[in-house]
Design a protein around this motif. Sequence first.
Motif, mmCIF file in Angstrom:
data_model
loop_
_atom_site.group_PDB
_atom_site.id
_atom_site.type_symbol
_atom_site.label_atom_id
_atom_site.label_comp_id
_atom_site.label_asym_id
_atom_site.label_seq_id
_atom_site.Cartn_x
_atom_site.Cartn_y
_atom_site.Cartn_z
ATOM 1 N N LEU A 1 0.831 -1.207 0.000
ATOM 2 C CA LEU A 1 0.000 0.000 0.000
ATOM 3 C C LEU A 1 0.864 1.255 0.000
ATOM 4 C CD1 LEU A 1 -2.832 1.249 0.187
ATOM 5 C CD2 LEU A 1 -2.636 1.107 2.695
ATOM 6 N N ALA A 2 1.928 1.268 0.800
ATOM 7 C CA ALA A 2 2.823 2.424 0.839
ATOM 8 C C ALA A 2 3.490 2.646 -0.511
ATOM 9 C CB ALA A 2 3.876 2.226 1.930
ATOM 10 N N ALA A 3 3.871 1.551 -1.174
ATOM 11 C CA ALA A 3 4.527 1.676 -2.476
ATOM 12 C C ALA A 3 3.577 2.231 -3.535
ATOM 13 C CB ALA A 3 5.062 0.318 -2.916
ATOM 14 N N LEU A 4 2.303 1.948 -3.402
ATOM 15 C CA LEU A 4 1.324 2.424 -4.379
ATOM 16 C C LEU A 4 0.914 3.873 -4.145
ATOM 17 C CD1 LEU A 4 -1.050 -0.669 -4.666
ATOM 18 C CD2 LEU A 4 0.546 0.165 -6.408
ATOM 19 N N THR A 5 1.037 4.358 -2.902
ATOM 20 C CA THR A 5 0.480 5.677 -2.566
ATOM 21 C C THR A 5 1.521 6.734 -2.199
ATOM 22 O OG1 THR A 5 0.161 4.965 -0.258
ATOM 23 C CG2 THR A 5 -1.679 4.639 -1.791
ATOM 24 N N ALA B 1 8.897 9.723 2.306
ATOM 25 C CA ALA B 1 7.702 9.212 2.965
ATOM 26 C C ALA B 1 7.517 7.724 2.686
ATOM 27 C CB ALA B 1 6.473 9.991 2.504
ATOM 28 N N ALA B 2 7.728 7.334 1.445
ATOM 29 C CA ALA B 2 7.616 5.913 1.097
ATOM 30 C C ALA B 2 8.674 5.100 1.831
ATOM 31 C CB ALA B 2 7.753 5.731 -0.408
ATOM 32 N N ALA C 1 9.073 1.149 8.453
ATOM 33 C CA ALA C 1 8.247 0.898 9.633
ATOM 34 C C ALA C 1 7.457 -0.402 9.489
ATOM 35 C CB ALA C 1 7.298 2.078 9.861
ATOM 36 N N ALA C 2 6.881 -0.612 8.307
ATOM 37 C CA ALA C 2 6.140 -1.851 8.080
ATOM 38 C C ALA C 2 7.078 -3.059 8.106
ATOM 39 C CB ALA C 2 5.410 -1.779 6.741
ATOM 40 N N VAL D 1 5.138 -4.593 -6.828
ATOM 41 C CA VAL D 1 4.179 -4.413 -5.737
ATOM 42 C C VAL D 1 3.170 -5.563 -5.723
ATOM 43 C CG1 VAL D 1 2.325 -2.952 -4.864
ATOM 44 C CG2 VAL D 1 4.450 -1.914 -5.659
ATOM 45 N N MET D 2 2.768 -6.036 -6.887
ATOM 46 C CA MET D 2 1.850 -7.177 -6.961
ATOM 47 C C MET D 2 2.497 -8.427 -6.370
ATOM 48 S SD MET D 2 0.161 -6.601 -10.743
ATOM 49 C CE MET D 2 -0.608 -8.213 -10.696
#
Length: 439
Positions: free
Chosen positions: A136-140, A145-146, A152-153, A215-216
Amino acid sequence: MSRPQTRRFDPARPCATTCWHSNTPGAGPIANHIFQTISGEETDPREARNGLRHIVSLTASKLADGLIDPKLILSWLLTSLGAPAVLVGLLVPIREAGALLPQILLSGWLRRLRQRKRFWAAGAVGQGVSAGLIALAALTLTGQAAGLAICAALAALALSRAACSVSYKDVLGKTVEKSRRGSVTGAAGSVSAAGVIGLGVLLLTDVLRSETAVVMAIALAACLWLAAAALMLRLEEAPSTPEDEARPDLSPLWRDRQLQLFILVRGMLVPTALAPPYFVLLASQSGGLALDRLGVLVLVSAAASFLSSYVWGRLADRSSRWVLILTGLIGAAAMLAAVGARALGLTQTVWAIPLALFLLMLAYHGVRQGRSTYLVDMAPEDKRATYAALANTAIGTLLLVAGTLGGLAALIGPSAALIGFAALCLAASGVALWLDEVE
């Protein structure tokens, strides 16, 4: 040709006394046939079902590991998202040390549970959720920030992995006999490696060269961990006796000489995990490995796992001590071969560094297999989780120390770091001669 020795499930033996004699339905004859083929021995249908569940769930977990590898996949992803280089450099320490250092505390919580498989399943769910957050972070997000969000994740994923690691050896020891545990983990390693080989091939053919495709793959890893958790919960595990005292038991560190020697050997074999980036640095300094050749490293690592994990597992069932001795020698040879290739000017060739890296990864997967099997077979039945936690926490600390020393040596040059790492691996093989045979 003589037939393999048959070992039946004997209720008087340690593992059998802890196996849950339930009436859980299952495809007993089919499971027994498949598991007998894998382990080379006839087993009780209940153990066969447990063995297959171990193999499938561990395969899913290991495949997920390959799809979200911080050394390769996440490093490439953060770079493509424009994250600062310092955050890229933190990925491996967060993942490795974060999965080891908390184990001494988690082992106390584990000892309070009657069903230890639930602890592993909770860890797998945590890894799946964390992988989903990374996707989700990579997509948004982009840039710093990424990078911060993904780090953190990844820290949460490492903590969840610690829960799986500290509980798995205990669960495996209670549900699968001693002579077949290496076959279980080895088979899972080889099958999962085949999936990662497919990923490497796709990377080499440009099919997965985009950020979205990577990401997939990470999202797929999240699903695999959730599936592994669901399957592990179906294990037929004997209830353990809960312990009210959750404080970590440190006494084996100074009472058990074999545990001390094992930790020393495993610590000196840490360079097999730390050395790959220095191989990449040797190649890149000579223009032999471009940044976008991500598939080469993935393919080499996965091929080594696929070809060796099951073999190492079967060898570990015979003597995990000799597996540790041999892998130290092979790891040292690989590191010195890479240094030699650099000295001879061979790093610009297509085959030199990948071949040395392949040899190193053979040693790396052998170390993982040998140390896991040795610890499970060495530890007292009621202390497996404690021994695993003590060993892993000690190794997490040594990883930080060895990584720092390796970084300092790299200031002189990657060859200096690899020579130092090779010396440690050779020393590990020598010290491993003093370990007892536990199989």
